[in-house]
Scaffold this active site. Structure first.
Site, PDB file in Angstrom:
ATOM      1  N   ARG A  45      -2.545  -0.078   2.770  1.00 18.92           N
ATOM      2  CA  ARG A  45      -1.847  -1.186   2.124  1.00 18.92           C
ATOM      3  C   ARG A  45      -1.159  -2.002   3.208  1.00 18.92           C
ATOM      4  NH1 ARG A  45       2.196  -0.041   4.548  1.00 18.92           N
ATOM      5  NH2 ARG A  45       3.298  -1.596   3.312  1.00 18.92           N
ATOM      6  N   GLY A  46      -0.531  -3.128   2.809  1.00 17.76           N
ATOM      7  CA  GLY A  46       0.000  -4.057   3.807  1.00 17.76           C
ATOM      8  C   GLY A  46      -1.080  -5.097   4.078  1.00 17.76           C
ATOM      9  N   ALA A  47      -0.685  -6.372   4.026  1.00 17.27           N
ATOM     10  CA  ALA A  47      -1.694  -7.437   4.030  1.00 17.27           C
ATOM     11  C   ALA A  47      -2.667  -7.372   5.225  1.00 17.27           C
ATOM     12  CB  ALA A  47      -0.990  -8.790   3.958  1.00 17.27           C
ATOM     13  N   ARG A  88      -7.151  -6.175  -4.711  1.00 17.15           N
ATOM     14  CA  ARG A  88      -5.724  -6.546  -4.743  1.00 17.15           C
ATOM     15  C   ARG A  88      -5.629  -8.070  -4.626  1.00 17.15           C
ATOM     16  NH1 ARG A  88      -1.435  -3.073  -1.739  1.00 17.15           N
ATOM     17  NH2 ARG A  88      -0.230  -3.902  -3.472  1.00 17.15           N
ATOM     18  N   GLN A 195       7.739   2.336  -0.210  1.00 16.98           N
ATOM     19  CA  GLN A 195       7.135   2.153   1.122  1.00 16.98           C
ATOM     20  C   GLN A 195       8.199   2.193   2.219  1.00 16.98           C
ATOM     21  OE1 GLN A 195       6.412   0.333  -1.590  1.00 16.98           O
ATOM     22  NE2 GLN A 195       4.364  -0.532  -1.528  1.00 16.98           N
ATOM     23  N   ASP A 236       2.671 -11.224   2.090  1.00 20.44           N
ATOM     24  CA  ASP A 236       1.279 -11.018   1.664  1.00 20.44           C
ATOM     25  C   ASP A 236       0.519 -12.323   1.552  1.00 20.44           C
ATOM     26  OD1 ASP A 236       2.744  -8.498   0.769  1.00 20.44           O
ATOM     27  OD2 ASP A 236       0.607  -8.008   0.716  1.00 20.44           O
ATOM     28  N   ASN A 246       6.059 -11.749  -1.061  1.00 20.69           N
ATOM     29  CA  ASN A 246       6.181 -10.446  -0.397  1.00 20.69           C
ATOM     30  C   ASN A 246       6.572  -9.418  -1.453  1.00 20.69           C
ATOM     31  OD1 ASN A 246       6.063  -8.826   2.015  1.00 20.69           O
ATOM     32  ND2 ASN A 246       8.285  -8.668   1.891  1.00 20.69           N
ATOM     33  N   LYS A 247       6.713  -8.192  -1.022  1.00 14.84           N
ATOM     34  CA  LYS A 247       7.022  -7.076  -1.920  1.00 14.84           C
ATOM     35  C   LYS A 247       8.158  -7.411  -2.873  1.00 14.84           C
ATOM     36  CE  LYS A 247       5.212  -4.109  -2.316  1.00 14.84           C
ATOM     37  NZ  LYS A 247       4.183  -4.004  -3.388  1.00 14.84           N
TER      38      LYS A 247
HETATM   39  O1  MRU Z   1       2.040  -3.264  -1.889  1.00 15.54           O
HETATM   40  P1  MRU Z   1       1.989  -3.197  -0.391  1.00 15.54           P
HETATM   41  O2  MRU Z   1       2.552  -1.930   0.170  1.00 15.54           O
HETATM   42  O3  MRU Z   1       0.604  -3.513   0.134  1.00 15.54           O
HETATM   43  O4  MRU Z   1       2.940  -4.380   0.068  1.00 15.54           O
HETATM   44  C1  MRU Z   1       3.133  -4.603   1.430  1.00 15.54           C
HETATM   45  C2  MRU Z   1       4.120  -5.679   1.702  1.00 15.54           C
HETATM   46  O5  MRU Z   1       4.700  -6.245   0.801  1.00 15.54           O
HETATM   47  C3  MRU Z   1       4.319  -6.080   3.125  1.00 15.54           C
HETATM   48  O6  MRU Z   1       5.607  -6.560   3.313  1.00 15.54           O
HETATM   49  C4  MRU Z   1       3.321  -7.192   3.463  1.00 15.54           C
HETATM   50  O7  MRU Z   1       2.010  -6.789   3.210  1.00 15.54           O
HETATM   51  C5  MRU Z   1       3.425  -7.632   4.851  1.00 15.54           C
HETATM   52  S1  MRU Z   1       2.990  -6.342   5.903  1.00 15.54           S
HETATM   53  C6  MRU Z   1       2.652  -6.650   7.393  1.00 15.54           C
END
Ligand code: MRU
Length: 345
Positions: A45-47, A88, A195, A236, A246-247
């Protein structure tokens, strides 16, 4: 190891992040459909990491294809891309990487299928390698904003685990630490999937970077009482006007930061900037299953049958964003112009 890597025998290896911090497990896939499932189920996970996973999945799809012509192979890649696109919706790096892989296939002058497969593996490797280089550059730009003895607040995990390596928001933290600045990081636990508690805490502790884990609700209190100097988060998808998706929970942080005069920065590779979406209102926001809220870590915390809304991301309007750190420099308002410059640099 990197969060995700290609094994020369033709497989993709990735850390199963669902298991951290209790277990360090590496999974290996030779079928792109398994990588699609791993993205959806958040093994990875993470963009930026999702983007790299999508690129490697396309390399697997090329390997798996039984096509005998480049045209046939491209048809199979389109099918794979359609499946991967459904995993996603918010992280634009997914779509960016798929488009880049498809463009590579279409632009190839190779006449034989095996040669094209090798080109696609090389392109996926290139995407993953560039990610690390880009993160180091963002870290260097962002670290200039960090003063000695700063208290930094971060949300979710925008670290090495959210990228191929080194991170985005945590790249800034790493770079400042490498410069021997005495920093301390407040780490939001980040409900519902934790996370922050599971991944960011694990990463920072492994590197000996001073940190304190807080429940999400604590951040406002810390900001009001002068215990936060700067906020760094990832994104993201960032819209052309500087609105930052973002999250979930990021928006609330940004509003409270502004109220308390605390600078709020997003750390965003240009692959996360989507100039095709004019504002944050045009960014698709993922909703996930109820059990992530009712059963955190598998433990039931709500009554059977309760109605749940599990929105995974929010949009922070650009008026709350002090600046956006990219690999090409730091963009400041007006973002419509500065972000375009960063993308085109
Ligand atoms: O749902 P996730 O864990 O994929 O969400 C991740 C985030 O919100 C991060 O902040 C975002 O992807 C940037 S990460 C370099």
């Amino acid at each position: 190891m990197r969060t995700i890597e290609w094994d020369p025998k033709g497989t993709v290896k990735m850390i199963d992040q669902r298991k951290l911090p209790l277990e360090f497990v590496v999974v290996e896939f030779d079928d792109y459909r398994d990588v699609a499932r791993a993205i959806h189920d958040m093994y990875i996970r993470g963009a930026p990491a999702i983007g790299a996973a999508a690129a490697y999945a396309m390399a697997l799809a090329a390997q798996q294809s039984s096509a005998t012509t480049p045209g046939g192979l491209i048809g199979d890649l389109r099918t794979a891309a359609d499946i991967l696109r459904g995993t996603r919706p918010t992280a634009v790096n997914l779509f960016w990487a798929l488009n880049r892989m498809l463009r590579t296939a279409q632009a190839s002058e190779t006449k034989d299928v095996e040669g094209l497969v090798q080109e696609l593996v090389a392109e996926a490797e290139q995407i993953a390698g560039e990610d690390i280089e880009i993160n180091r550059r963002m870290g260097a730009y962002g670290a200039a904003l960090v003063e000695d003895e700063f208290n930094i607040l971060t949300h979710c995990n925008a670290g090495a685990l959210a990228t191929v390596d080194y991170g985005t928001a945590l790249a800034v933290v790493r770079a400042a630490h490498e410069q021997s600045k005495r920093i301390h990081v407040w780490v939001d636990e980040t409900r519902p999937r934790l996370q922050g508690a599971r991944l960011t805490a694990w990463e920072l502790m492994n590197e000996g970077i001073p940190m304190t884990l807080i429940a999400d609700n604590v951040a406002g209190h810390l900001m009001r009482t002068g215990k936060v100097d700067i906020v760094f988060v990832g994104s993201d998808r960032t819209a052309a006007n500087g609105d930052v998706a973002n999250k979930i929970g990021t928006y609330k942080l940004a509003v409270v930061a502004k109220e308390n005069g605390i600078p709020f920065y997003a750390v965003v590779p240009t692959s996360t900037i989507d100039l095709s979406v004019p504002t944050g209102d045009d960014i698709p926001i993922e909703e996930r299953s109820a059990d992530e809220v009712t059963h955190p870590g598998g433990c039931q915390v709500a009554p059977d049958g309760v109605q749940v809304l599990n929105v995974a991301f929010d949009v922070t309007p650009h008026r709350y964003v002090t600046g956006i750190v990219t690999e090409n420099g730091i963009a400041y308002p007006p973002f419509r112009r500065s972000l375009r410059q960063m993308v085109e640099a």
